[in-house]
Design a protein around this motif. Structure first.
Motif, mmCIF file in Angstrom:
data_model
loop_
_atom_site.group_PDB
_atom_site.id
_atom_site.type_symbol
_atom_site.label_atom_id
_atom_site.label_comp_id
_atom_site.label_asym_id
_atom_site.label_seq_id
_atom_site.Cartn_x
_atom_site.Cartn_y
_atom_site.Cartn_z
ATOM 1 N N LEU A 1 9.499 4.763 0.727
ATOM 2 C CA LEU A 1 9.702 4.647 2.180
ATOM 3 C C LEU A 1 10.559 3.441 2.554
ATOM 4 C CD1 LEU A 1 6.067 5.374 3.521
ATOM 5 C CD2 LEU A 1 7.974 6.957 3.492
ATOM 6 N N TYR B 1 8.859 12.910 -1.245
ATOM 7 C CA TYR B 1 8.755 11.962 -2.362
ATOM 8 C C TYR B 1 9.278 12.593 -3.647
ATOM 9 C CZ TYR B 1 5.800 9.232 0.730
ATOM 10 O OH TYR B 1 5.337 8.504 1.777
ATOM 11 N N ARG C 1 -3.362 13.534 -3.235
ATOM 12 C CA ARG C 1 -4.756 13.169 -2.921
ATOM 13 C C ARG C 1 -5.702 14.333 -3.251
ATOM 14 N NH1 ARG C 1 -7.124 9.206 -0.378
ATOM 15 N NH2 ARG C 1 -5.329 8.314 0.665
ATOM 16 N N ASP D 1 0.815 -1.228 0.000
ATOM 17 C CA ASP D 1 0.000 0.000 0.000
ATOM 18 C C ASP D 1 0.838 1.262 0.000
ATOM 19 O OD1 ASP D 1 -1.932 -1.856 0.370
ATOM 20 O OD2 ASP D 1 -2.368 -1.334 2.454
ATOM 21 N N LEU D 2 2.046 1.176 0.546
ATOM 22 C CA LEU D 2 2.835 2.402 0.650
ATOM 23 C C LEU D 2 4.006 2.366 -0.327
ATOM 24 C CD1 LEU D 2 2.854 3.020 4.504
ATOM 25 C CD2 LEU D 2 1.344 3.954 2.772
ATOM 26 N N ILE D 3 4.044 3.380 -1.165
ATOM 27 C CA ILE D 3 5.087 3.494 -2.183
ATOM 28 C C ILE D 3 6.362 4.038 -1.523
ATOM 29 C CG2 ILE D 3 5.690 4.723 -4.320
ATOM 30 C CD1 ILE D 3 3.315 2.796 -4.652
ATOM 31 N N ALA E 1 2.285 13.488 -0.507
ATOM 32 C CA ALA E 1 1.190 12.594 -0.903
ATOM 33 C C ALA E 1 -0.184 13.212 -0.661
ATOM 34 C CB ALA E 1 1.305 11.278 -0.147
ATOM 35 N N ARG E 2 -0.275 14.130 0.330
ATOM 36 C CA ARG E 2 -1.578 14.750 0.581
ATOM 37 C C ARG E 2 -1.970 15.657 -0.577
ATOM 38 N NH1 ARG E 2 -0.878 16.760 5.168
ATOM 39 N NH2 ARG E 2 -1.429 14.885 6.306
ATOM 40 N N PRO F 1 5.109 17.727 5.673
ATOM 41 C CA PRO F 1 3.708 17.299 5.639
ATOM 42 C C PRO F 1 3.445 16.299 4.502
ATOM 43 C CG PRO F 1 3.846 19.686 5.864
ATOM 44 C CD PRO F 1 5.241 19.197 5.642
ATOM 45 N N GLY F 2 2.591 15.355 4.795
ATOM 46 C CA GLY F 2 2.136 14.421 3.766
ATOM 47 C C GLY F 2 3.143 13.358 3.364
ATOM 48 N N THR F 3 4.159 13.120 4.191
ATOM 49 C CA THR F 3 5.158 12.109 3.823
ATOM 50 C C THR F 3 4.835 10.737 4.412
ATOM 51 O OG1 THR F 3 6.527 13.015 5.600
ATOM 52 C CG2 THR F 3 7.126 13.627 3.359
ATOM 53 N N GLY F 4 3.717 10.600 5.114
ATOM 54 C CA GLY F 4 3.285 9.273 5.560
ATOM 55 C C GLY F 4 3.491 8.990 7.046
ATOM 56 N N LYS F 5 3.784 10.010 7.836
ATOM 57 C CA LYS F 5 4.088 9.770 9.261
ATOM 58 C C LYS F 5 2.893 9.181 10.011
ATOM 59 C CE LYS F 5 5.332 14.104 9.819
ATOM 60 N NZ LYS F 5 5.156 14.578 8.436
ATOM 61 N N THR F 6 1.734 9.812 9.856
ATOM 62 C CA THR F 6 0.553 9.318 10.566
ATOM 63 C C THR F 6 0.169 7.926 10.068
ATOM 64 O OG1 THR F 6 -0.216 11.585 10.832
ATOM 65 C CG2 THR F 6 -1.837 9.870 11.181
ATOM 66 N N THR F 7 0.256 7.734 8.773
ATOM 67 C CA THR F 7 -0.105 6.442 8.179
ATOM 68 C C THR F 7 0.786 5.327 8.740
ATOM 69 O OG1 THR F 7 -0.618 7.679 6.185
ATOM 70 C CG2 THR F 7 -0.455 5.297 5.951
HETATM 71 N N1 LIG Z 1 4.125 6.145 0.626
HETATM 72 C C1 LIG Z 1 2.813 6.341 0.474
HETATM 73 N N2 LIG Z 1 2.121 5.562 -0.366
HETATM 74 C C2 LIG Z 1 0.799 5.748 -0.536
HETATM 75 N N3 LIG Z 1 0.081 6.691 0.092
HETATM 76 C C3 LIG Z 1 0.723 7.505 0.950
HETATM 77 C C4 LIG Z 1 2.119 7.373 1.179
HETATM 78 N N4 LIG Z 1 2.502 8.307 2.075
HETATM 79 C C5 LIG Z 1 1.403 8.996 2.389
HETATM 80 N N5 LIG Z 1 0.321 8.520 1.709
HETATM 81 C C6 LIG Z 1 -1.045 9.047 1.810
HETATM 82 O O1 LIG Z 1 -0.947 10.474 1.868
HETATM 83 C C7 LIG Z 1 -1.816 11.033 2.821
HETATM 84 C C8 LIG Z 1 -1.048 11.824 3.849
HETATM 85 O O2 LIG Z 1 -0.231 10.950 4.637
HETATM 86 P P1 LIG Z 1 -0.046 11.141 6.227
HETATM 87 O O3 LIG Z 1 -1.270 11.761 6.799
HETATM 88 O O4 LIG Z 1 0.414 9.858 6.792
HETATM 89 O O5 LIG Z 1 1.137 12.204 6.223
HETATM 90 P P2 LIG Z 1 1.826 12.922 7.463
HETATM 91 O O6 LIG Z 1 3.290 12.768 7.261
HETATM 92 O O7 LIG Z 1 1.246 12.430 8.730
HETATM 93 O O8 LIG Z 1 1.450 14.448 7.221
HETATM 94 P P3 LIG Z 1 1.341 15.656 8.298
HETATM 95 O O9 LIG Z 1 2.735 15.971 8.740
HETATM 96 O O10 LIG Z 1 0.776 16.774 7.482
HETATM 97 O O11 LIG Z 1 0.439 15.191 9.387
HETATM 98 C C9 LIG Z 1 -2.578 9.857 3.410
HETATM 99 O O12 LIG Z 1 -3.809 9.791 2.722
HETATM 100 C C10 LIG Z 1 -1.730 8.647 3.090
HETATM 101 O O13 LIG Z 1 -2.504 7.499 2.915
#
Ligand SMILES: Nc1ncnc2c1ncn2[C@@H]1O[C@H](COP(=O)(O)OP(=O)(O)OP(=O)(O)O)[C@@H](O)[C@H]1O
Ligand SMILES: [Mg+2]
Length: 322
Positions: free
Chosen positions: A65, A233, A281, A61-63, A277-278, A105-111
């Motif tokens: 990383l 990314y 989206r 699911d995650l590209i 990634a955000r 932001p949006g680099t996948g930390k929360t995910t």
């Molecule tokens: N490597 C990935 N592959 C696929 N989808 C990803 C990937 N990284 C992030 N996403 C998607 O991008 C969106 C943002 O990711 P996420 O919320 O985890 O980022 P974050 O680092 O927590 O951002 P923030 O610092 O703004 O809170 C989510 O919808 C997540 O599913």
């Protein structure tokens, strides 16, 4: 300062739970004790915990990383071996798993934190495996006496799972010595030490600010066992992420639309508000809107299943920022 009574309550809460857990571990137990001469394969342990499913889902699911995936799988191995050792009665203190996730932001930390919580639960490290998200205002009050109960409430919610503190550097305000952040950090430090087998704390934020935070909080720095840095990314990764997102939603890009998305992302990547990634989206959400608008503009035209799935360059031509 935390009133001693509050601190005692916090610590007593922890030790009561610790006793319950010790009692549970002492029971004959789901793991089944093995005699010293027995042998064990880790494949059986992997199967029993379902850890491979989580690692495979992470991979699929995650590209990108790669360093993050590597670290997650190392932690999984450590806990698998820990589990196997316990079956021989080889008890060892639980490893410290508090972590720091840095990146834009949006680099996948929360995910990744969500998946990590699930993994630690499956491997028996965390009892419940929920993820509680908190920011400064969830932990710190504006007036005297508010901070300790607020922090404790969040810790209660997170016990047995992961406490994810976003933009953790805002907890501490070096310029204001009367700031209640100190009090919250003090409580966190205690709990991170005393309850480290019941709670994993993940601090998240930008790397440079996090480094400053650790410099002013050496106690916090020394409690973090794993630092994971989430890189921005590259264009190819962003496009693959878009593809995964669209596939999950049963859409796809025509080759021309794919070109268009590449150009759009290249432009956006130079913008300070770009959120990795955000932003992908958001672009795709807007494209779905325009796609729907394009199709519904011709109410009498026959549209096929493929038309309902395929995004065209027109759909991506949105001028909005990020
Ligand atoms: N490597 C990935 N592959 C696929 N989808 C990803 C990937 N990284 C992030 N996403 C998607 O991008 C969106 C943002 O990711 P996420 O919320 O985890 O980022 P974050 O680092 O927590 O951002 P923030 O610092 O703004 O809170 C989510 O919808 C997540 O599913
Ligand atoms: Mg996040």
């Amino acid at each position: 300062m935390i009133p001693p009574r509050d601190m005692n309550k916090i610590l007593a809460f922890g030790s009561k739970q610790a006793k319950k857990r010790a009692a549970r571990r002492g029971q004959a137990g789901e793991l089944g004790r093995l005699p010293p001469e027995a042998n064990i394969t880790l494949a059986a342990e992997r199967e029993a915990t379902g850890v491979d499913e989580i690692l495979a889902a992470l991979e699929q699911d995650l590209i990108g990383l790669q360093p993050i995936k590597q670290k997650v799988s190392e932690i999984a191995s450590l806990l698998l071996v820990d589990r196997a050792r316990r079956r021989f009665g080889l008890e060892a203190p639980r490893p410290n798993l508090h972590m720091c996730f840095t990146g834009s932001p949006g680099t996948g930390k929360t995910t990744v934190a969500l998946r990590m919580a699930n993994l630690l639960h499956r491997l028996g490290y965390l009892e419940t495996g929920q993820l509680v998200h908190a920011m400064r205002n969830d932990l710190i009050g504006e007036y005297i006496g508010q901070t300790a109960p607020r922090t404790k409430k969040i810790l209660d919610q997170a016990m047995g799972g992961v406490l994810f503190i976003d933009e953790a550097y805002y907890l501490y305000n070096e310029k204001d010595p009367n700031d209640y952040g100190q009090e919250a950090v003090g409580i966190l430090l205690q709990v991170m030490e005393n309850d480290r087998d019941r709670l994993v704390v993940v601090l998240a934020g930008y790397k440079d600010r996090m480094d400053v935070f650790f410099t002013s909080n050496p106690g916090m720095a020394s409690r973090i066992a794993h630092h994971l840095d989430f890189a921005d990314y590259e264009l190819g990764e962003l496009l693959s992420i878009g593809e995964v997102m669209l596939k999950q939603a049963h859409y796809y890009l025509s080759p021309e639309a794919e070109d268009m998305l590449g150009k759009q992302l290249t432009r956006q990547m130079g913008d300070p508000l770009f959120s990795n990634a955000r932003s992908v989206r958001n672009d795709l959400d807007r494209a779905r809107l325009r796609h729907a608008f394009r199709l519904s503009a011709e109410p009498d035209r026959l549209w096929s299943r493929d038309d309902l799935m395929r995004l065209e360059p027109f759909d991506l031509m949105s001028d909005e920022r990020l």
